[in-house]
Write an enzyme that holds these catalytic residues in place. Sequence first.
Site, PDB file in Angstrom:
ATOM      1  CD  GLU A  47      10.292  12.543  12.271  1.00  2.60           C
ATOM      2  OE1 GLU A  47      11.132  12.008  11.529  1.00  2.60           O
ATOM      3  OE2 GLU A  47       9.234  11.977  12.614  1.00  2.60           O
ATOM      4  CB  CYS A  68      13.168   8.807   8.855  1.00  2.00           C
ATOM      5  SG  CYS A  68      14.055   7.596   7.863  1.00  2.00           S
ATOM      6  CE  LYS A  84      -2.960   2.924   2.807  1.00  2.00           C
ATOM      7  NZ  LYS A  84      -2.094   4.066   2.410  1.00  2.00           N
ATOM      8  CD  GLU A 137      12.814   4.015   8.755  1.00  2.00           C
ATOM      9  OE1 GLU A 137      12.607   4.965   9.538  1.00  2.00           O
ATOM     10  OE2 GLU A 137      12.877   4.137   7.531  1.00  2.00           O
TER      11      GLU A 137
END
Length: 495
Positions: free
Chosen positions: A386, A285, A176, A251
């Site tokens: 983040e 990331c 997906k 992850e």
Amino acid sequence: MTKDQTAYKMYIDGRFVDGDSGTRDVINPADGKPFASVPEASADQTRQAIAAARKAQRAWGLKSPLERAGVMKRIAAAIRKNHARLAEIVVREQGKPINEAMGEVGGAAEFFDYFAEFARRIQGEILPSDFAGEQIWIQRVPVGVVGAIIPWNYPSALVSRKVAPALIAGDTIVLKPHEDTPLSALELARIFAEAEVPAGVVNIVTGRGETVGEVLCTEPGVDLITMTGSVPTGKRIMANASRNLTPVSLELGGKAPFIVLEDADIDLAVRSAATSRYMNCGQVCICNERTLVHRSVYDRFVEGFVEFSKSLMVGDPMRTTTDIGPKVSLEELEKVEGVVAEAVSGGARMALVGGRPKTPPVEGGYWLTPTVLTGVTADMPIMTREIFGPVVPIMPFDTFEEAVEITNASRYGLSAYLFTNDLGRVMNAVNDVSFGEIYVNRIGPEALQGYHVGFRESGLGGDDGSHGLESYLRKKTVYVNYSGGATVPLMPYGR
């Protein structure tokens, strides 16, 4: 859908099909306009894809690894043949500059070439038995059907990162892509068909996470869930997977520290810190998310970093002269603006004022220019959460030990950077920095043969290399008696 939009179909059981739940527009982040439409799959269509993968898995898994590798090499060759077109798709749906998109598509091909090399490297073990005329075999066998969920920041490479190890392991896969960036996956589906991947081995299903993702993570027909994305989504996936005790490889986010010690090459550190922060508009990331600089070189570093940031070109991502493209969506742009406003209200100072340009490179796009913040402290949200955008907080520290303490005081633990020429402190950092990846005097991206792994809320399991491949395999133990006589085992432990 307007008449000038391209209509795509998703890929299930070797066929390109429409969605039972209508279509979704794909927006070009450079101008904010729709330019394509993709199907919205229903829950039943997702289950059909899982069933197709289940049906195809046995035959695919029984092929020799060399046969599977041959198919993968055809995929790699087809990606390279279509390199320019695939890179343009990445730019149009995700917004990264064309030079970066070309590199991403090149990496997508390399994943297939690299994992094809494991055709002769997936090894089992033969162990001695407690009995004569007997051996114990530990085989590595396919895990079965893989459910893969990927984010929007690397829409081409992350398809390959999931599909390639699955194929060489003998698994089948239902993938997906993110709702905002589904086109690269669907373009690769065309390449899988062209490379004559057997029907059902790779399935690309587009649609909402609440529909497609939910089914992938709750159906008993899925044997492994591998996902790259946010921490909240990862936690939801793990909770859903627990219903069937389905293994997961996650992850997730990062808050990479970029530590510059007083003996570092400051010019190299400035260029590296900026490149790490601004690549893909800060939407990576492993990006430099918080820059920590020794106080003795702090002013010099900040001055150099601000000047370097000013020199970067924010512009049309289809131009080769562009360094920074748009944010992927208006939602992501507004999220970063909120992060900056919160930091300034908390006492941070703008060494470089960024934000939306008065004259955008292209009207209607989701543009942000670099922002550099000083006056930050380790406990500010901008130093702990983040950012995922072209915003850089830079903080001084006094001792190496202080930098390590700030580094480790994070719920994330993916990537960390250290710039120094002191081997002793390099080794101390290797021992003391609690992150899955440490880059010394260099920045990412990570290597194919490495192991991309995070600690704490940056995930569990990992990608790449032989260790990443292990997620796509499971172990089967076989006791083989060839003595011709019956073996009567002793009761264990003398009972």
